[in-house]
Design an enzyme around this catalytic site. Structure first.
Site, PDB file in Angstrom:
ATOM      1  N   TYR A  61       0.912  -1.320  -0.049  1.00 34.83           N
ATOM      2  CA  TYR A  61       0.033  -0.023   0.011  1.00 34.83           C
ATOM      3  C   TYR A  61       0.975   1.039  -0.235  1.00 34.83           C
ATOM      4  O   TYR A  61       1.655   1.546   0.941  1.00 34.83           O
ATOM      5  CB  TYR A  61      -0.975  -0.052   1.408  1.00 34.83           C
ATOM      6  CG  TYR A  61      -1.874  -1.309   0.993  1.00 34.83           C
ATOM      7  CD1 TYR A  61      -2.370  -1.795   0.030  1.00 34.83           C
ATOM      8  CD2 TYR A  61      -2.860  -1.234   2.416  1.00 34.83           C
ATOM      9  CE1 TYR A  61      -3.267  -2.807  -0.001  1.00 34.83           C
ATOM     10  CE2 TYR A  61      -3.590  -2.356   2.072  1.00 34.83           C
ATOM     11  CZ  TYR A  61      -4.015  -2.974   1.152  1.00 34.83           C
ATOM     12  OH  TYR A  61      -4.974  -4.159   1.162  1.00 34.83           O
ATOM     13  N   SER A 217     -13.816  -3.801   0.755  1.00 32.40           N
ATOM     14  CA  SER A 217     -14.356  -2.977  -0.407  1.00 32.40           C
ATOM     15  C   SER A 217     -16.019  -3.350  -0.022  1.00 32.40           C
ATOM     16  O   SER A 217     -16.718  -3.957  -0.672  1.00 32.40           O
ATOM     17  CB  SER A 217     -14.328  -3.634  -1.666  1.00 32.40           C
ATOM     18  OG  SER A 217     -14.767  -2.800  -2.690  1.00 32.40           O
ATOM     19  N   PRO A 218     -16.646  -3.237   1.150  1.00 27.52           N
ATOM     20  CA  PRO A 218     -17.893  -3.265   1.720  1.00 27.52           C
ATOM     21  C   PRO A 218     -18.658  -2.534   0.928  1.00 27.52           C
ATOM     22  O   PRO A 218     -20.190  -2.683   0.772  1.00 27.52           O
ATOM     23  CB  PRO A 218     -17.927  -3.386   3.144  1.00 27.52           C
ATOM     24  CG  PRO A 218     -16.676  -2.173   3.421  1.00 27.52           C
ATOM     25  CD  PRO A 218     -15.673  -2.663   2.321  1.00 27.52           C
ATOM     26  N   LEU A 219     -18.360  -1.302   0.532  1.00 24.77           N
ATOM     27  CA  LEU A 219     -19.215  -0.346  -0.430  1.00 24.77           C
ATOM     28  C   LEU A 219     -19.027  -0.399  -1.718  1.00 24.77           C
ATOM     29  O   LEU A 219     -19.671   0.590  -2.708  1.00 24.77           O
ATOM     30  CB  LEU A 219     -18.801   1.189   0.120  1.00 24.77           C
ATOM     31  CG  LEU A 219     -19.149   1.311   1.704  1.00 24.77           C
ATOM     32  CD1 LEU A 219     -18.792   2.723   2.098  1.00 24.77           C
ATOM     33  CD2 LEU A 219     -20.453   0.938   2.226  1.00 24.77           C
ATOM     34  N   GLY A 222     -17.140   2.278  -3.052  1.00 23.44           N
ATOM     35  CA  GLY A 222     -17.903   3.511  -2.914  1.00 23.44           C
ATOM     36  C   GLY A 222     -19.147   3.579  -3.550  1.00 23.44           C
ATOM     37  O   GLY A 222     -19.797   4.653  -3.489  1.00 23.44           O
ATOM     38  N   LEU A 224     -21.878   2.056  -3.117  1.00 23.68           N
ATOM     39  CA  LEU A 224     -23.046   2.034  -2.222  1.00 23.68           C
ATOM     40  C   LEU A 224     -23.240   3.226  -1.460  1.00 23.68           C
ATOM     41  O   LEU A 224     -23.898   3.193  -0.457  1.00 23.68           O
ATOM     42  CB  LEU A 224     -23.097   0.652  -1.473  1.00 23.68           C
ATOM     43  CG  LEU A 224     -23.172  -0.472  -2.213  1.00 23.68           C
ATOM     44  CD1 LEU A 224     -22.796  -1.717  -1.620  1.00 23.68           C
ATOM     45  CD2 LEU A 224     -24.634  -0.589  -3.027  1.00 23.68           C
ATOM     46  N   GLY A 226     -23.889   6.207  -2.271  1.00 18.59           N
ATOM     47  CA  GLY A 226     -24.911   7.002  -2.656  1.00 18.59           C
ATOM     48  C   GLY A 226     -24.356   8.451  -3.257  1.00 18.59           C
ATOM     49  O   GLY A 226     -25.195   9.161  -3.725  1.00 18.59           O
ATOM     50  N   LYS A 227     -23.050   8.363  -3.642  1.00 17.98           N
ATOM     51  CA  LYS A 227     -22.768   9.427  -4.186  1.00 17.98           C
ATOM     52  C   LYS A 227     -22.741   9.516  -5.797  1.00 17.98           C
ATOM     53  O   LYS A 227     -22.513  10.466  -6.607  1.00 17.98           O
ATOM     54  CB  LYS A 227     -21.354   9.908  -4.003  1.00 17.98           C
ATOM     55  CG  LYS A 227     -20.332   8.647  -4.647  1.00 17.98           C
ATOM     56  CD  LYS A 227     -18.925   9.042  -3.882  1.00 17.98           C
ATOM     57  CE  LYS A 227     -18.421   8.612  -2.550  1.00 17.98           C
ATOM     58  NZ  LYS A 227     -17.056   8.830  -2.300  1.00 17.98           N
TER      59      LYS A 227
END
Length: 340
Positions: A61, A217-219, A222, A224, A226-227
Site C-alpha cells: 500500500y 470493499s464493503p461499499l 464507494g 453504495l 450514494g454519491k
C-alpha cells in the site's frame, strides 16, 4: 464498538476495522485516490477514538508508505491496536524493479517481507499476518511452514489469507492439520451488496471450518455510498472515476436497483446508504470485521453509523433479494433443494 472473535481463534477484532490502503502518497496502484498525510492521521486518530482498534494494511500500500505512517502513529499505542498486514505482492508494485525472490509466497519472500514490514511498522510483532493472494507456483507446505516459523518465533501472532479460491483454502487447511502447522484463522475477501461471489464457496467454507471473515470493499469501491447517480459520470476524484474498467463493471442495471433499495432502507432508518450497506454485512454471522477505508474523517463518521444500525428481517430480505446474483451451476441446482 463491538468486538468479535476471529473465527475459532482467541483473537478479538473490532466489528469495523480501519483500512489503511489510502494512507501515504501512492505512485502506483492508488495514485490520485490516496489521502494526504495530515488527513490520514486525523482519520487514524478518529477511528481509534471510536473504538476501531483493528487496523489493516499491506506491504504494497503506497509502496510501503502506509506501513511507515502507521509505525509513526502507533507509538505509545501499539498494545491497544490489533495490527494486520500482508505479503505476496511486490512492495514497490510497478514503480521500480524488484528481485523475483522479494515477492510471492516462497519461504525466502515471506520471511524477508515480514522483516521489512516489522521495520516499517516499528514493531516487534504483527497480530495478523496475511498472504495477499494465493500463489500456485509455490507448494502450500512451503508457504505454511514459513508462516508457522514466524508464529513460533513470536514475530506473528496469527495468520490469515486473502483472495483465495475455495479449493486452495481447503487444501491449505488440510495441509496445516496434516502437518501440525499454524492454520489460517481468517480469510479476507471482497463482499458487498454489489459483489456477492464469495457466497458461492468461500463463505460456506469459512462457516464449515471456523474461519473469521474480514471483508474488504464493503461499499463496492464507494458505489453504495450514494454519491453516484444513474446516467451521470462518476464524481471527479472518486475511485470509480479513476478506475474506468471498475466503473463499467459496477454500473449495471441490477446494481442500480440494489442502490435504490439501499437508499430506500436508509430513508426508513434516517441514516446513510453507507451505514445500510455495512450493516447488511455486520448482520452476517460469519463476519468478524468489516474493513472501512475512509479518505476523510467525514467518510469515517458516515461509516460509523453502521455500528448502531440494526436492520429488520424485512430490510435484510429486501436487500438480499434485489442483489441476488445468478449463482450458476451447481449452486442454483442445489439451492432448489437445500441450502448450500
Amino acid at each position: 464498538m463491538e468486538h468479535r472473535q476471529l473465527g475459532r481463534s482467541g483473537l478479538r477484532v473490532s466489528a469495523l476495522s480501519l483500512g489503511a490502503m489510502t494512507f501515504g502518497e501512492a505512485r502506483g496502484f492508488m495514485k490520485g485516490v490516496h489521502s494526504e498525510d495530515a488527513e490520514a492521521r486525523r482519520v487514524f486518530d478518529a477511528a481509534l477514538d471510536a473504538g476501531m482498534d483493528t487496523v489493516d494494511t499491506a506491504n504494497g500500500y503506497s509502496e510501503g508508505r502506509s506501513e511507515e505512517l502507521l509505525g509513526q502513529w502507533m507509538k505509545g499505542k501499539r498494545q491497544t491496536i490489533t495490527l494486520a498486514t500482508k505479503c505476496r505482492f511486490p512492495t514497490l508494485g510497478g514503480t521500480a524493479p524488484m528481485h523475483p525472490n522479494e515477492s510471492g509466497l516462497s519461504r525466502k519472500s515471506i520471511l524477508w517481507n515480514c522483516e521489512q514490514s516489522l521495520r516499517r511498522l516499528q514493531t516487534d510483532f504483527i497480530d495478523l499476518y496475511q498472504v495477499h493472494m494465493q500463489d500456485r507456483s509455490v507448494p502450500i507446505e512451503e508457504t505454511l511452514r514459513a508462516l508457522d516459523d514466524l508464529v513460533r518465533s513470536g514475530k506473528v501472532r496469527y495468520i490469515g489469507c486473502s483472495n483465495y479460491t475455495g479449493y486452495r483454502l481447503t487444501e491449505s487447511l488440510w495441509a496445516s492439520d496434516a502437518r501440525d502447522l499454524s492454520r489460517y484463522e481468517g480469510i479476507q475477501l471482497q463482499w458487498s451488496l454489489v459483489s456477492r461471489d464469495a457466497e458461492r464457496e468461500l463463505v460456506p467454507a469459512a462457516r464449515a471450518f471456523g474461519l473469521g471473515l474480514l471483508v474488504w470493499s464493503p461499499l463496492g469501491r464507494g458505489f453504495l455510498s450514494g454519491k453516484y447517480r444513474k446516467g451521470e459520470p462518476p464524481p471527479p476524484g472518486t475511485r470509480l472515476e479513476a478506475w474506468k474498467d471498475s466503473w463499467a463493471m459496477t454500473a449495471t442495471d441490477q446494481n442500480w436497483r440494489t442502490l435504490d433499495a439501499v437508499e430506500t432502507v436508509a430513508r426508513r432508518h434516517d441514516t446513510s446508504p453507507s451505514a445500510v450497506a455495512l450493516a447488511w454485512l455486520l448482520a452476517k454471522p460469519e463476519v468478524s470485521s468489516v474493513i472501512v477505508g475512509a479518505r476523510t474523517t467525514q467518510q469515517l463518521q458516515e461509516n460509523l453509523r453502521a455500528v448502531a444500525l440494526r436492520l429488520s428481517a424485512d430490510d435484510l430480505k429486501q436487500l438480499d433479494e434485489v442483489s441476488q446474483p445468478a449463482w450458476g451451476y451447481p449452486y442454483g441446482f442445489i439451492g432448489t433443494r437445500e441450502p448450500w
